[in-house]
Design a protein around this motif. Sequence first.
Motif, mmCIF file in Angstrom:
data_model
loop_
_atom_site.group_PDB
_atom_site.id
_atom_site.type_symbol
_atom_site.label_atom_id
_atom_site.label_comp_id
_atom_site.label_asym_id
_atom_site.label_seq_id
_atom_site.Cartn_x
_atom_site.Cartn_y
_atom_site.Cartn_z
ATOM 1 N N ILE A 24 0.991 -1.168 0.067
ATOM 2 C CA ILE A 24 0.044 0.165 0.170
ATOM 3 C C ILE A 24 0.716 1.288 0.089
ATOM 4 N N GLN A 25 2.067 1.359 0.729
ATOM 5 C CA GLN A 25 2.780 2.595 0.530
ATOM 6 C C GLN A 25 3.561 2.851 -0.654
ATOM 7 N N ALA A 26 3.967 1.756 -1.186
ATOM 8 C CA ALA A 26 4.343 1.873 -2.547
ATOM 9 C C ALA A 26 3.459 2.246 -3.510
ATOM 10 N N ASP A 27 2.120 1.792 -3.502
ATOM 11 C CA ASP A 27 1.118 2.328 -4.113
ATOM 12 C C ASP A 27 1.009 4.043 -3.955
ATOM 13 N N ILE A 28 0.791 4.173 -2.692
ATOM 14 C CA ILE A 28 0.477 5.601 -2.408
ATOM 15 C C ILE A 28 1.421 6.549 -2.956
ATOM 16 N N GLU A 29 2.905 6.304 -2.717
ATOM 17 C CA GLU A 29 4.011 7.267 -3.146
ATOM 18 C C GLU A 29 3.977 7.254 -4.635
ATOM 19 N N SER A 30 3.813 6.018 -5.447
ATOM 20 C CA SER A 30 3.365 6.118 -6.897
ATOM 21 C C SER A 30 2.341 7.167 -7.577
ATOM 22 N N ILE A 31 1.279 6.774 -6.872
ATOM 23 C CA ILE A 31 0.017 7.772 -7.206
ATOM 24 C C ILE A 31 0.110 9.183 -7.208
ATOM 25 N N ILE A 32 1.032 9.498 -5.957
ATOM 26 C CA ILE A 32 1.153 10.929 -5.729
ATOM 27 C C ILE A 32 2.061 11.275 -6.750
ATOM 28 N N SER A 33 3.184 10.526 -6.958
ATOM 29 C CA SER A 33 4.324 11.050 -7.831
ATOM 30 C C SER A 33 3.769 11.232 -9.449
#
Length: 278
Positions: A24-33
């Motif tokens: 989930i953290q990987a997803d959050i950071e990628s989506i924000i990026s």
Amino acid sequence: MIDQPSVPVVMTLAGNDPTGGAGIQADIESIISMGCHPAPVITAITVQDTTDVMGFAPLDPELIIQQARAVLEDMPVAAIKVGLLGSIEAVQAVHTLLGDYPDLPVVLDPVLASGSGTALADEEILDGILTLLAPFTTLMTPNSLEARALTVGSDTLDACAMSLLDQGTEYVLITGTHEKTGKVHNTLYGNHRRLDTFTVDRLEGDFHGSGCTLSSAIAALLAQGTVPSAAVHEGLNYTWNTLRHAHRLGMGQKIPNRLFWAGESVEGHSGDETHHAD
């Protein structure tokens, strides 16, 4: 009725990784990026470090559905990314959810094992991914090992992709990091044919969360209306750069630096010179 937000909302259904490298953290950071707002729905709790997964507990499927519906009924979600589910009951729950929102683009990252090979899905889950989720999927992003596991009997990766397309997914991107090749070849399929191959330099070391990074970045691009082929190209380029700037924060795999673009040391570097389409 609320106004359409200026920032597209991307829902991600994924497990929690306490290292912050995957899930989930990987997803959050990628989506924000990628310029979107993440709406994270937890599907499972994992016990893992940067070397392996020691255990995991799928969430009650009703809780998964309740999390997702609370957001979907409140915010105009523009795309959905699906990662680790962990149980056939969770697969069935997500099937019901996607059936209620059939017009949303869906990126499915079929998480079947940890980076070290620990199984995270059984045969029932594999069958559920193919029969219940693939028909609602815009793009599936298996690595070569996952593609072969999902299509037992297919003798080539091209055949694996055709089999997955036959299950109903619109596009398939098979990543090639696990193949014994000098460079990494990532191949996009659709319309029952090979559409494009994106080749990148192979980086040294092993990485934790690259598949999550890629699939969620592509989902965010689709949420902005980017056509799938361009979303795949841009998502691969972004992911390659997160690996190029990865950190070794534990004793195992490196963790992608998904916020590399915020660092002064990489200002002006897009990575395009190392990313070629065949």
